[in-house]
Scaffold this motif. Structure first.
Motif, PDB file in Angstrom:
ATOM      1  N   LEU A   1     -37.050  -1.161  34.364  1.00 44.19           N
ATOM      2  CA  LEU A   1     -38.462  -0.792  34.372  1.00 44.19           C
ATOM      3  C   LEU A   1     -38.685   0.514  35.120  1.00 44.19           C
ATOM      4  N   THR A   2     -37.964   0.684  36.238  1.00 51.71           N
ATOM      5  CA  THR A   2     -38.084   1.917  37.016  1.00 51.71           C
ATOM      6  C   THR A   2     -37.639   3.121  36.189  1.00 51.71           C
ATOM      7  N   LYS A   3     -36.512   2.972  35.507  1.00 47.73           N
ATOM      8  CA  LYS A   3     -36.008   4.073  34.674  1.00 47.73           C
ATOM      9  C   LYS A   3     -36.988   4.398  33.549  1.00 47.73           C
ATOM     10  N   ALA A   4     -37.530   3.352  32.915  1.00 45.32           N
ATOM     11  CA  ALA A   4     -38.431   3.560  31.782  1.00 45.32           C
ATOM     12  C   ALA A   4     -39.721   4.245  32.230  1.00 45.32           C
ATOM     13  N   MET A   5     -40.343   3.750  33.309  1.00 42.67           N
ATOM     14  CA  MET A   5     -41.591   4.358  33.798  1.00 42.67           C
ATOM     15  C   MET A   5     -41.374   5.794  34.244  1.00 42.67           C
ATOM     16  N   THR A   6     -40.258   6.045  34.891  1.00 48.39           N
ATOM     17  CA  THR A   6     -39.955   7.409  35.326  1.00 48.39           C
ATOM     18  C   THR A   6     -39.807   8.339  34.130  1.00 48.39           C
ATOM     19  N   ALA A   7     -39.148   7.841  33.081  1.00 42.93           N
ATOM     20  CA  ALA A   7     -38.954   8.649  31.873  1.00 42.93           C
ATOM     21  C   ALA A   7     -40.297   8.961  31.213  1.00 42.93           C
ATOM     22  N   TYR A   8     -41.211   7.976  31.190  1.00 39.86           N
ATOM     23  CA  TYR A   8     -42.549   8.224  30.628  1.00 39.86           C
ATOM     24  C   TYR A   8     -43.315   9.219  31.502  1.00 39.86           C
TER      25      TYR A   8
ATOM     26  N   ALA B   1     -35.636 -11.837  36.149  1.00 34.55           N
ATOM     27  CA  ALA B   1     -34.559 -10.876  36.381  1.00 34.55           C
ATOM     28  C   ALA B   1     -33.557 -11.411  37.406  1.00 34.55           C
ATOM     29  N   ARG B   2     -32.277 -11.220  37.119  1.00 30.71           N
ATOM     30  CA  ARG B   2     -31.214 -11.730  37.985  1.00 30.71           C
ATOM     31  C   ARG B   2     -30.885 -10.782  39.128  1.00 30.71           C
ATOM     32  N   PHE B   3     -31.472  -9.599  39.085  1.00 27.67           N
ATOM     33  CA  PHE B   3     -31.074  -8.566  40.051  1.00 27.67           C
ATOM     34  C   PHE B   3     -32.208  -8.276  41.024  1.00 27.67           C
ATOM     35  N   ALA B   4     -31.848  -7.993  42.255  1.00 27.53           N
ATOM     36  CA  ALA B   4     -32.840  -7.727  43.296  1.00 27.53           C
ATOM     37  C   ALA B   4     -33.622  -6.451  42.973  1.00 27.53           C
ATOM     38  N   ALA B   5     -34.904  -6.460  43.373  1.00 28.69           N
ATOM     39  CA  ALA B   5     -35.766  -5.295  43.158  1.00 28.69           C
ATOM     40  C   ALA B   5     -35.956  -4.555  44.473  1.00 28.69           C
ATOM     41  N   ASP B   6     -35.957  -3.227  44.420  1.00 27.85           N
ATOM     42  CA  ASP B   6     -36.068  -2.414  45.633  1.00 27.85           C
ATOM     43  C   ASP B   6     -37.504  -2.301  46.139  1.00 27.85           C
ATOM     44  N   GLY B   7     -38.480  -2.403  45.250  1.00 27.90           N
ATOM     45  CA  GLY B   7     -39.869  -2.144  45.624  1.00 27.90           C
ATOM     46  C   GLY B   7     -40.576  -3.323  46.266  1.00 27.90           C
ATOM     47  N   ASN B   8     -41.852  -3.084  46.581  1.00 26.67           N
ATOM     48  CA  ASN B   8     -42.724  -4.084  47.197  1.00 26.67           C
ATOM     49  C   ASN B   8     -43.630  -4.668  46.106  1.00 26.67           C
ATOM     50  N   ALA B   9     -43.369  -5.925  45.715  1.00 24.54           N
ATOM     51  CA  ALA B   9     -44.094  -6.541  44.612  1.00 24.54           C
ATOM     52  C   ALA B   9     -45.587  -6.665  44.899  1.00 24.54           C
TER      53      ALA B   9
ATOM     54  N   PHE C   1     -48.149   8.202  39.052  1.00 22.97           N
ATOM     55  CA  PHE C   1     -47.301   7.303  39.838  1.00 22.97           C
ATOM     56  C   PHE C   1     -46.228   8.088  40.593  1.00 22.97           C
ATOM     57  N   THR C   2     -46.112   7.823  41.890  1.00 18.82           N
ATOM     58  CA  THR C   2     -44.992   8.365  42.671  1.00 18.82           C
ATOM     59  C   THR C   2     -43.768   7.495  42.421  1.00 18.82           C
ATOM     60  N   ASP C   3     -42.606   7.961  42.887  1.00 15.70           N
ATOM     61  CA  ASP C   3     -41.392   7.155  42.748  1.00 15.70           C
ATOM     62  C   ASP C   3     -41.561   5.803  43.443  1.00 15.70           C
ATOM     63  N   LYS C   4     -42.232   5.807  44.602  1.00 22.27           N
ATOM     64  CA  LYS C   4     -42.437   4.570  45.347  1.00 22.27           C
ATOM     65  C   LYS C   4     -43.346   3.614  44.578  1.00 22.27           C
ATOM     66  N   ALA C   5     -44.420   4.156  43.990  1.00 23.45           N
ATOM     67  CA  ALA C   5     -45.338   3.326  43.214  1.00 23.45           C
ATOM     68  C   ALA C   5     -44.627   2.714  42.011  1.00 23.45           C
ATOM     69  N   ILE C   6     -43.780   3.489  41.349  1.00 24.16           N
ATOM     70  CA  ILE C   6     -43.025   2.984  40.203  1.00 24.16           C
ATOM     71  C   ILE C   6     -42.109   1.848  40.628  1.00 24.16           C
TER      72      ILE C   6
END
Length: 567
Positions: A263-270, A219-227, A287-292
């Protein structure tokens, strides 16, 4: 696939059969007295037009499951044609073609095809050339169709917009299902639905072929979460999407290197129910928003690989191949097939014969379970066999799951089942499952399914029909406490080992020097598989070939066919 026969000592019989019977299918059709034993190739050529439709005008570039016969052994061709004419070989098309021909015609035809000059080599070449040309045409059309997608997804399918998924490197099976879901409204997306009338079925095929052929980038874009934190939450994901997000199931998308915001949008939608998929809805329900965000970050930073790369270099190791496919099962059925989830059965220690039959039942819908059907729908006959070998070779352990019911009370009921399922639930019958150590909740549900007729099996229905609700729980609890034993199975032999048996009749590496025995070297792989299957089922009557093929598994049949095709 006949493991019951595998466990018998038949090798000596087989080898003896090969030594005794050195002829191809025998024909009772006597040659005409005036027929030349050599035949007339020129006369045969005039008759060959009716053969070209299937075998090709050059007897090479025919249909993929039809043998190429240019340069094939003359006497073998004569005996085969006679066998079709008199019905010793059952094939409607071939019978209709040769039924009006005299014996001299058959000899001339054989002489013509035998006379064709051909370099005996890799028979995959003709079909490979055709496939390459077809793929090239499909990809060219896909490039053209993909231009409308480039603004969001990138010209090569690597996303140029955060929140928009990369399509590059995803398997065609998944891409096609995803496109159709957007176009049908199953997946809600204001932009994608606009293409519903702009993209037809053929273009979906083209797009899927093109994007799947492209290399996925990280992915070319930065991720907000903790990998690092996200990796710890992926245990519910690995069964479908692979250990590091590289799926081995072509119907499941690889997540490695995917756009984190998407991925965040998709998991949240599920999680919130806006996307409907039972497995995904359950997997991310807690999953919480943070976990997602963390899980999305983990997958976005993983290195993407193709399924072919996951499989590594091709070598004959069906158990190892089964382990890779089985990774998609372990998410539910536990590491190495020992269940840790109530209601999910152990797979370790099940005999391949039973495992294969059960899997095929899920695949066909005979056992109604949409989750299982979707998980096994992509598996080939050899895939299923390889997975069955992987689990059969593992030391079985009791399921690590809770149980209801009184095991002591269930023992008496279980004693009545030993005739089929063995003492203590350890079956000695290949087609009957071992129940010892099995998850109690799964056993209870299976018993109820047999009693209600949801699972169609008369003997089981009669055996459990009178059990009370408590009886079911008790007998399931008793079996769950028993110690399972490892099953004894014969592993498939490598193709070079099998070839030593076949070469006795067909010549070293399949290069027959006997006019009455067909050359196998370079023959079409698809045809060889089909021929071995017909010998195995007895559809072709030849005692030595039937004896040879009868004990071969699907893995062995495909392996030996590939071996000779490459000579």
């Amino acid at each position: 696939m006949k493991y019951l026969i595998w466990m018998l000592a038949v090798t000596a019989t087989i080898l003896a059969g090969c030594d005794v019977e050195k002829t191809s299918e025998k024909s009772s059709l006597e040659p005409e007295a005036s027929v030349s034993t050599e035949g007339n190739p020129d006369s045969g050529k005039t008759l060959s037009d009716t053969c070209a439709e299937c075998h090709g005008s050059d007897a090479l570039m025919g249909q993929p499951d039809v043998p190429f016969i240019a340069g094939q052994q003359r006497d073998y061709l004569i005996s085969a044609l006679r066998a079709y004419k008199e019905g010793a070989r059952d094939h409607d098309v071939m019978t209709s073609v040769v039924t009006t021909l005299g014996d001299s015609d058959l000899v001339d035809l054989a002489a013509y095809y035998n006379s064709l000059s051909v370099t005996w080599g890799d028979s995959s070449a003709p079909s490979a050339q055709q496939e390459k040309a077809s793929t090239k045409k499909l990809l060219k059309a896909g490039i053209s169709a993909s231009r409308v997608c480039a603004t969001c997804h990138g010209a090569d399918g690597n996303s140029v917009r955060s929140g928009t998924p990369s399509l590059a490197g995803l398997e065609p099976s998944y891409l096609k299902s995803a496109f159709k879901s957007y176009f049908s409204g199953g997946r809600k997306d204001g932009i994608m639905v606009n293409f519903k009338h702009a993209v037809d079925e053929e273009q979906v095929e083209q797009l899927a072929a093109y994007f799947s052929s492209q290399e996925r980038e990280k992915a070319r874009f930065a991720a907000d979460g903790n990998a690092t934190a996200g990796k710890k939450r992926t245990s519910t994901c690995t069964g479908c999407h692979g250990i590091d997000g590289n799926s081995v199931n072509p119907t499941m998308p690889s997540l490695a290197g995917q756009n984190a915001e998407y991925l965040t949008k998709a998991m949240t939608a599920y999680r919130d129910g806006r996307r409907k998929d039972v497995m995904m809805n359950e997997a991310v329900a807690s999953f919480t928003d943070k976990a997602i965000a963390n899980v999305a970050a983990y997958y976005a930073t993983q290195t993407p690989r193709r399924i072919t790369e996951n499989n590594g270099a091709k070598r004959f190791d069906p158990v190892a191949d089964g382990a890779k496919i089985g990774a998609t099962c372990n998410g539910c059925h536990g590491v190495d097939g020992t269940s840790q989830l109530a209601g999910i059965p152990n797979l370790a220690g099940l005999h391949p014969v039973y495992f294969i039959a059960a899997t095929e039942s899920y695949k066909s819908g005979l056992r109604p379970d949409e989750t299982m059907k979707s998980m096994v729908s992509f598996l080939s006959e050899t895939d299923i066999e390889e997975v069955s070998l992987y689990y059969a070779t593992h030391e079985p352990r009791p399921a690590q799951t809770p149980r209801k019911g009184d095991a002591a009370s269930g023992k008496e009921i279980g004693s009545g089942c030993s005739g089929c399922h063995g003492e203590g639930g350890n079956s000695t019958k290949a087609d009957t499952p071992t129940l010892a150590g099995q998850d109690a909740t799964y056993l209870s549900s299976a018993i109820r399914a047999y009693a209600s007729g949801e699972r169609d099996h008369n003997e089981m229905k009669n055996a459990v029909n009178e059990l009370s609700a408590d009886d079911v729980l008790n007998v399931a609890a008793w079996y769950a406490t028993q110690t399972p034993r490892k099953v004894d199975v014969r592993l498939p032999e490598a193709p070079d080992v099998l070839a030593k048996k076949c070469d006795k009749c067909h010549g070293e590496r399949g290069y027959s020097s006997d006019e009455s025995k067909p050359r196998l070297a370079g023959q079409r792989e698809t045809y060889l598989v089909k021929a071995l299957n017909t010998y195995q089922r007895g559809e072709r009557t030849h005692s030595a070939m039937h004896a040879m093929a009868d004990i071969l598994s699907a893995v062995e049949i495909n392996a030996i066919a590939a071996y000779y095709a490459k000579q």
